[in-house]
Design a protein around this motif. Structure first.
Motif, PDB file in Angstrom:
ATOM      1  N   SER A  92       0.629  -1.163  -0.031  1.00 50.51           N
ATOM      2  CA  SER A  92      -0.131  -0.146   0.045  1.00 50.51           C
ATOM      3  C   SER A  92       0.643   1.345   0.182  1.00 50.51           C
ATOM      4  N   LEU A  93       2.090   1.320  -0.096  1.00 45.65           N
ATOM      5  CA  LEU A  93       2.896   2.309  -0.106  1.00 45.65           C
ATOM      6  C   LEU A  93       2.701   3.310  -1.413  1.00 45.65           C
ATOM      7  N   PRO A  94       2.819   4.606  -1.351  1.00 43.87           N
ATOM      8  CA  PRO A  94       2.547   5.295  -2.557  1.00 43.87           C
ATOM      9  C   PRO A  94       3.728   5.051  -3.595  1.00 43.87           C
ATOM     10  N   ALA A  95       3.432   4.964  -4.699  1.00 42.10           N
ATOM     11  CA  ALA A  95       4.575   4.535  -6.069  1.00 42.10           C
ATOM     12  C   ALA A  95       5.762   5.061  -5.705  1.00 42.10           C
ATOM     13  N   LEU A  96       6.029   6.358  -5.449  1.00 40.43           N
ATOM     14  CA  LEU A  96       7.166   6.797  -5.378  1.00 40.43           C
ATOM     15  C   LEU A  96       7.997   6.369  -4.353  1.00 40.43           C
ATOM     16  N   VAL A  97       7.410   6.301  -3.055  1.00 37.92           N
ATOM     17  CA  VAL A  97       8.006   5.883  -2.067  1.00 37.92           C
ATOM     18  C   VAL A  97       8.489   4.263  -2.285  1.00 37.92           C
ATOM     19  N   LYS A  98       7.464   3.553  -2.721  1.00 33.85           N
ATOM     20  CA  LYS A  98       7.597   2.156  -2.903  1.00 33.85           C
ATOM     21  C   LYS A  98       8.910   1.904  -3.758  1.00 33.85           C
ATOM     22  N   ALA A  99       9.134   2.747  -4.842  1.00 34.43           N
ATOM     23  CA  ALA A  99      10.126   2.498  -5.845  1.00 34.43           C
ATOM     24  C   ALA A  99      11.502   2.782  -5.126  1.00 34.43           C
ATOM     25  N   ASN A 100      11.560   3.617  -4.101  1.00 33.95           N
ATOM     26  CA  ASN A 100      12.628   4.112  -3.503  1.00 33.95           C
ATOM     27  C   ASN A 100      13.064   2.810  -2.639  1.00 33.95           C
ATOM     28  N   ARG A 101      12.014   2.370  -1.700  1.00 28.43           N
ATOM     29  CA  ARG A 101      12.110   1.438  -0.829  1.00 28.43           C
ATOM     30  C   ARG A 101      12.560  -0.039  -1.532  1.00 28.43           C
ATOM     31  N   ILE A 102      12.095  -0.388  -2.674  1.00 28.76           N
ATOM     32  CA  ILE A 102      12.711  -1.437  -3.435  1.00 28.76           C
ATOM     33  C   ILE A 102      13.991  -1.369  -4.117  1.00 28.76           C
ATOM     34  N   GLN A 103      14.279  -0.037  -4.379  1.00 23.42           N
ATOM     35  CA  GLN A 103      15.467   0.038  -4.864  1.00 23.42           C
ATOM     36  C   GLN A 103      16.879  -0.104  -3.670  1.00 23.42           C
ATOM     37  N   TRP A 135      23.820  -0.371  -9.446  1.00 29.10           N
ATOM     38  CA  TRP A 135      25.055   0.049 -10.209  1.00 29.10           C
ATOM     39  C   TRP A 135      26.045   0.380  -9.336  1.00 29.10           C
ATOM     40  N   GLU A 136      27.285   0.506 -10.072  1.00 26.74           N
ATOM     41  CA  GLU A 136      28.232   0.746  -9.458  1.00 26.74           C
ATOM     42  C   GLU A 136      28.622   2.428  -9.511  1.00 26.74           C
ATOM     43  N   GLN A 137      28.469   3.150 -10.169  1.00 29.56           N
ATOM     44  CA  GLN A 137      28.457   4.640 -10.580  1.00 29.56           C
ATOM     45  C   GLN A 137      27.391   5.494 -10.651  1.00 29.56           C
ATOM     46  N   PRO A 138      27.118   6.478  -9.985  1.00 29.32           N
ATOM     47  CA  PRO A 138      25.980   7.527 -10.526  1.00 29.32           C
ATOM     48  C   PRO A 138      25.798   7.917 -12.118  1.00 29.32           C
ATOM     49  N   GLU A 174       6.611   3.395 -20.416  1.00 27.21           N
ATOM     50  CA  GLU A 174       7.834   3.931 -20.631  1.00 27.21           C
ATOM     51  C   GLU A 174       7.995   5.161 -19.712  1.00 27.21           C
ATOM     52  N   PHE A 175       7.086   5.693 -19.395  1.00 30.48           N
ATOM     53  CA  PHE A 175       6.998   7.097 -18.447  1.00 30.48           C
ATOM     54  C   PHE A 175       7.292   6.255 -17.038  1.00 30.48           C
ATOM     55  N   GLY A 176       6.846   5.204 -16.470  1.00 28.81           N
ATOM     56  CA  GLY A 176       7.115   4.425 -15.428  1.00 28.81           C
ATOM     57  C   GLY A 176       8.458   4.255 -15.196  1.00 28.81           C
ATOM     58  N   ASP A 177       9.183   3.838 -16.544  1.00 31.85           N
ATOM     59  CA  ASP A 177      10.392   3.251 -16.425  1.00 31.85           C
ATOM     60  C   ASP A 177      11.342   4.679 -16.093  1.00 31.85           C
ATOM     61  N   VAL A 178      10.834   5.750 -16.842  1.00 34.37           N
ATOM     62  CA  VAL A 178      11.622   7.074 -16.369  1.00 34.37           C
ATOM     63  C   VAL A 178      11.547   7.269 -14.976  1.00 34.37           C
ATOM     64  N   LEU A 179      10.458   7.162 -14.637  1.00 33.46           N
ATOM     65  CA  LEU A 179      10.273   7.773 -13.204  1.00 33.46           C
ATOM     66  C   LEU A 179      11.200   6.767 -12.014  1.00 33.46           C
ATOM     67  N   PHE A 180      11.001   5.345 -12.438  1.00 32.62           N
ATOM     68  CA  PHE A 180      11.993   4.415 -11.536  1.00 32.62           C
ATOM     69  C   PHE A 180      13.413   4.822 -11.882  1.00 32.62           C
ATOM     70  N   ARG A 186      18.643   8.514  -5.569  1.00 26.22           N
ATOM     71  CA  ARG A 186      19.225   7.503  -4.369  1.00 26.22           C
ATOM     72  C   ARG A 186      20.760   7.763  -4.532  1.00 26.22           C
ATOM     73  N   PHE A 187      21.294   7.519  -5.820  1.00 27.82           N
ATOM     74  CA  PHE A 187      22.744   7.794  -5.991  1.00 27.82           C
ATOM     75  C   PHE A 187      23.466   9.286  -5.603  1.00 27.82           C
ATOM     76  N   LEU A 188      22.583  10.041  -5.633  1.00 24.63           N
ATOM     77  CA  LEU A 188      22.853  11.436  -5.180  1.00 24.63           C
ATOM     78  C   LEU A 188      22.549  11.822  -3.577  1.00 24.63           C
ATOM     79  N   ASN A 189      22.079  10.911  -2.976  1.00 24.20           N
ATOM     80  CA  ASN A 189      21.525  10.830  -1.623  1.00 24.20           C
ATOM     81  C   ASN A 189      20.607  11.883  -1.609  1.00 24.20           C
ATOM     82  N   ILE A 190      19.677  11.957  -2.448  1.00 26.19           N
ATOM     83  CA  ILE A 190      18.519  12.763  -2.350  1.00 26.19           C
ATOM     84  C   ILE A 190      17.122  11.980  -2.152  1.00 26.19           C
TER      85      ILE A 190
END
Length: 258
Positions: free
Chosen positions: A138-149, A159-162, A191-197, A204-208
């Motif tokens: 039930s997490l909002p999609a944006l939060v869920k994507a971050n937690r999945i990653q 990934w190894e590098q930003p 494809e828009f979903g892939d862009v957001l993901f 995450r790699f930028l610590n944001i």
């Protein structure tokens, strides 16, 4: 700051009040876990807003509201003899001890990433079939994507590098544009979903934190748009009566306001 004894006394006071309300207040007596659920979610979002605003006085108040809900659920659990607040506290204590062997055992770690990897590996040893089991549906999609990653990165799938993530983002943007030109609605959405993901991954790699970043922009936009509305009102106009060029003047003015 209060002493440990004063803190315990305050918590005991809250437990006593909860007992009294559950026994005497018609509204509190009627509540169930199911009826409280949406209120708990609302309180959690209000706490999140206070944290984003860095309003520590409001954070204190909202933490109290969340704590009340925790005590409320535990009280209901005690009435059905399933669990009480001591069980709740002891459960999280045992989990923290078990999942921090570098503190309570002989495991050695060198940095935060080691701790994250150990945490996920321990969860798998506890019987979880997937590292993603801990991500609520039930997490909002944006939060869920971050937690999945974050979860998959914890076991080394990352990934190894930003720069690699940014290249992937550019690739996904190109694929989105291809589908836009074809005007295929279903593929455009995919494809828009892939862009957001990919954007979330890059953040995450930028610590944001992407949720915080987007909400910051939401607040900024609201403030500027309301400034625009106020200026239009002062001129006796409505936004519908103004041209885009006229509105843009006040929008640029809003950018200079703190």
């Amino acid at each position: 700051m209060n002493s440990r004894q004063e803190q315990l006394q305050a918590f005991d006071r809250l437990l006593t009040i909860m007992d009294e309300l559950r026994a005497q207040c018609p509204w509190d007596k009627k509540q169930t876990m199911q009826s409280l659920r949406h209120l708990t979610i609302e309180e959690t979002y209000e706490l999140g807003d206070a944290i984003l605003d860095n309003d520590l006085e409001e954070v204190k108040k909202e933490l109290g509201d969340v704590l009340l809900h925790i005590v409320f659920y535990a009280k209901i659990g005690s009435e059905t003899k399933d669990f009480d607040i001591a069980d709740v506290a002891n459960s999280i204590c045992e989990k923290l001890i078990h999942r921090h062997p570098h503190i309570y055992g002989d495991v050695k770690v060198t940095d935060e990433e080691d701790v994250k990897r150990n945490w996920e590996n321990i969860k798998l040893k506890e019987g979880k079939k997937s590292v993603l089991e801990g991500v609520p549906n039930s997490l909002p999609a944006l939060v869920k994507a971050n937690r999945i990653q974050e979860k998959v990165a914890g076991v080394g799938f990352d990934w190894e590098q930003p720069e690699q993530v940014f290249e992937k983002l550019q690739e996904e943007l190109g694929e989105l544009q291809e589908e836009v030109l074809k005007n295929d609605a279903d593929k455009m959405e995919a494809e828009f979903g892939d862009v957001l993901f990919s954007m979330v991954n890059y953040a995450r790699f930028l610590n944001i934190n992407p949720e915080n970043a987007l909400e910051r922009t939401n607040k900024k936009f609201i403030k500027r748009f309301q400034y625009l509305e106020q200026k239009a009102k002062e001129l006796g106009n409505t936004l519908q009566e103004m041209t885009l060029a006229e509105m843009d003047v006040f929008w640029e003015e809003a950018k200079t306001k703190k």
